[in-house]
Scaffold this active site. Structure first.
Site, short mmCIF file in Angstrom:
data_model
loop_
_atom_site.label_atom_id
_atom_site.label_comp_id
_atom_site.label_asym_id
_atom_site.label_seq_id
_atom_site.Cartn_x
_atom_site.Cartn_y
_atom_site.Cartn_z
N ASP A 14 0.82 -1.22 0.00
CA ASP A 14 0.00 0.00 0.00
C ASP A 14 0.85 1.27 0.00
O ASP A 14 0.70 2.13 -0.86
CB ASP A 14 -0.91 0.06 1.25
CG ASP A 14 -2.08 -0.89 1.16
OD1 ASP A 14 -2.41 -1.31 0.03
OD2 ASP A 14 -2.65 -1.21 2.22
N ARG A 93 -1.67 4.50 16.96
CA ARG A 93 -1.94 5.50 15.90
C ARG A 93 -1.68 6.94 16.29
O ARG A 93 -1.10 7.70 15.51
CB ARG A 93 -3.37 5.32 15.36
CG ARG A 93 -3.63 3.96 14.74
CD ARG A 93 -2.56 3.58 13.75
NE ARG A 93 -2.85 2.28 13.13
CZ ARG A 93 -1.99 1.61 12.40
NH1 ARG A 93 -0.78 2.09 12.18
NH2 ARG A 93 -2.31 0.45 11.88
N ASP A 122 -8.38 3.49 11.53
CA ASP A 122 -7.05 4.10 11.60
C ASP A 122 -6.98 5.45 10.90
O ASP A 122 -6.34 6.37 11.37
CB ASP A 122 -6.00 3.12 11.05
CG ASP A 122 -5.79 1.95 12.00
OD1 ASP A 122 -5.99 2.15 13.22
OD2 ASP A 122 -5.46 0.85 11.54
N SER A 174 -5.18 -9.36 6.89
CA SER A 174 -4.55 -8.08 7.19
C SER A 174 -4.12 -8.13 8.65
O SER A 174 -4.95 -8.38 9.54
CB SER A 174 -5.55 -6.96 6.93
OG SER A 174 -5.18 -5.84 7.71
N1 ARG Z 1 -9.86 -3.40 14.70
C1 ARG Z 1 -8.68 -2.84 15.23
C2 ARG Z 1 -8.85 -1.38 15.48
O1 ARG Z 1 -9.69 -0.77 14.92
C3 ARG Z 1 -7.47 -3.11 14.37
C4 ARG Z 1 -7.44 -2.41 13.04
C5 ARG Z 1 -6.32 -2.86 12.11
N2 ARG Z 1 -6.43 -4.27 11.85
C6 ARG Z 1 -5.71 -4.94 10.97
N3 ARG Z 1 -5.87 -6.23 10.95
N4 ARG Z 1 -4.90 -4.37 10.13
O2 ARG Z 1 -8.14 -0.81 16.27
#
Ligand code: ARG
Length: 391
Positions: A14, A93, A122, A174
């Site tokens: 990405d 984040r 995110d 992911s």
């Molecule tokens: N669901 C989690 C959150 O919103 C993780 C998000 C990212 N997940 C991932 N498998 N890339 O904080």
């Protein structure tokens, strides 16, 4: 002069496509990669960045700052979202976004960019943090606007543009990882009828393969901060790594959650966070001995709100910071050691030692040493029940 953008860069497909896409739009691209405790190779990143014609890359190990300023406050709060998620991704984040802003200032860049998708949390967390810290910065999220909507189209784009991609093999899930935990989503797990794929787990052994002998871990806290593991003084990162190993061996810290994203979508994510669950449990056990009932119950309410704010990307909000200040004050007497037993996916308490216990054995005991005056109970109940009598 070219417009300058600072991009949060992981070296994956990405963000590699983001680099080229931004360059094609006329930007000079400066990259920033942060190590929060995943597989991370600064050399590899720098090499990739060079091949992609990135003018400058900042590669930073932020694990200490992540542990001290994000994980420890969350642990003191016992922050868990929707009962099952220790907020590992969510805590990372705001830290990344804060550095994006700092580097943009340093580089005198008017733009920042990231490779978050347009459906997730995110993007909300990163964009909101940026807007709280510097509302004048312009944010570019290529994945929200470009035409590359599938992994196949990204790979085709990468091939066409000669972008170095390490593995083009089918990526099933992911995965986002840092020291506080791993988030796994996608693939067959999108169908709620399916149990989690055993092969998807990274940190934990399957229950069938756990040892038949229990393991004990003893965590010593000083004012809510873990300072010793099994009697050895150690930093937070090392302790988390050790507990991830120990807990992982006993299949501790897995959760499977259908969660409520900030953008309104319900999604399913599978998590692994052995160390986080062990530490939170130990911390809660110590608090149960050291804190009075009002502080404990009010702290639970605070934890709920604090977790929602963290999940929604409002880490730097006035309210989250104020709640953290409250939590900090509650930790003054949270000092002592908790010994936990890890066995077959379970955590149980083996021993609780608090430096300032509110538990008084001479009051609790039914034995000889009892000092509680039962005669006082009668008068207390008489008055206590007054307000509730309807007949
Ligand atoms: N669901 C989690 C959150 O919103 C993780 C998000 C990212 N997940 C991932 N498998 N890339 O904080």
């Amino acid at each position: 002069m070219k417009k300058k953008v600072v991009l949060a860069y992981s070296g994956g497909l990405d963000t590699s496509c983001c680099v080229r896409w931004l360059q094609d739009k006329g930007f000079e691209v400066v990259c920033f990669s942060a190590n929060l405790g995943s597989e991370f190779s600064p050399e590899e990143l720098k090499k990739k960045a060079k091949q992609s014609g990135i003018s400058k890359i900042y590669v930073m190990d932020l694990q200490k700052e992540f542990a001290n300023d994000y994980i420890i406050p969350a642990l003191k709060t016992n922050a868990v979202y929707e009962s099952k998620y220790v907020l590992s991704t969510a805590l990372g984040r705001p830290l990344i976004a804060k550095y994006l802003v700092d580097i943009a200032h340093k580089e005198k860049a008017e733009y920042v960019a990231h490779g978050c998708t347009g459906k997730g949390n995110d993007q909300v967390r990163i964009d909101t943090t940026i807007k709280i810290l510097d509302s004048k910065l312009k944010i570019i999220a290529p994945l929200r606007v470009w035409e590359l909507t599938s992994r196949e189209s990204e790979i085709a784009y990468a091939k066409e543009k000669g972008i170095p991609v390490s593995s083009t093999k089918e990526k099933i899930y992911s995965i986002d990882q840092n020291i506080w935990g791993i988030s796994i989503e996608g693939g067959m797990m999108e169908d709620l009828k399916n149990a989690p794929d055993e092969a998807a787990y990274v940190l934990t052994r399957s229950m069938e393969k756990t040892p038949s002998k229990a393991e004990y871990v003893d965590i010593e806290f000083n004012k809510g901060v873990p300072v010793k593991l099994n009697g050895n003084k150690m930093g937070m990162i090392e302790m988390i790594e050790k507990l991830n190993k120990a807990g992982g061996k006993h299949c501790i810290g897995r959760s499977d959650l259908v969660e409520d994203r900030t953008v309104g979508i319900k999604s399913r994510e599978v998590y692994e966070a052995p160390a986080a669950w062990i530490m939170i449990r130990a911390h809660q056990e110590l608090e149960s001995v050291a804190l009075d009932k009002d502080t404990l119950s009010f702290k639970d309410i605070v934890a709920l709100k604090y977790s929602q704010l963290t999940y929604q990307g409002l880490w730097f909000s006035r309210l989250r910071k104020s709640l953290a200040a409250f939590v900090e004050l509650t930790q003054e007497r949270v000092t002592g050691s908790i010994k936990l037993k890890l066995f077959k996916g379970n955590i149980s308490v083996a021993s609780r030692i608090a430096k300032y216990p509110l538990y008084k054995m001479e009051l609790a005991t039914y034995g000889e040493k009892d000092q509680f005056d039962r005669q006082d109970a009668k008068g207390f109940i008489e008055i206590f029940s007054l307000a509730y009598r309807e007949k």
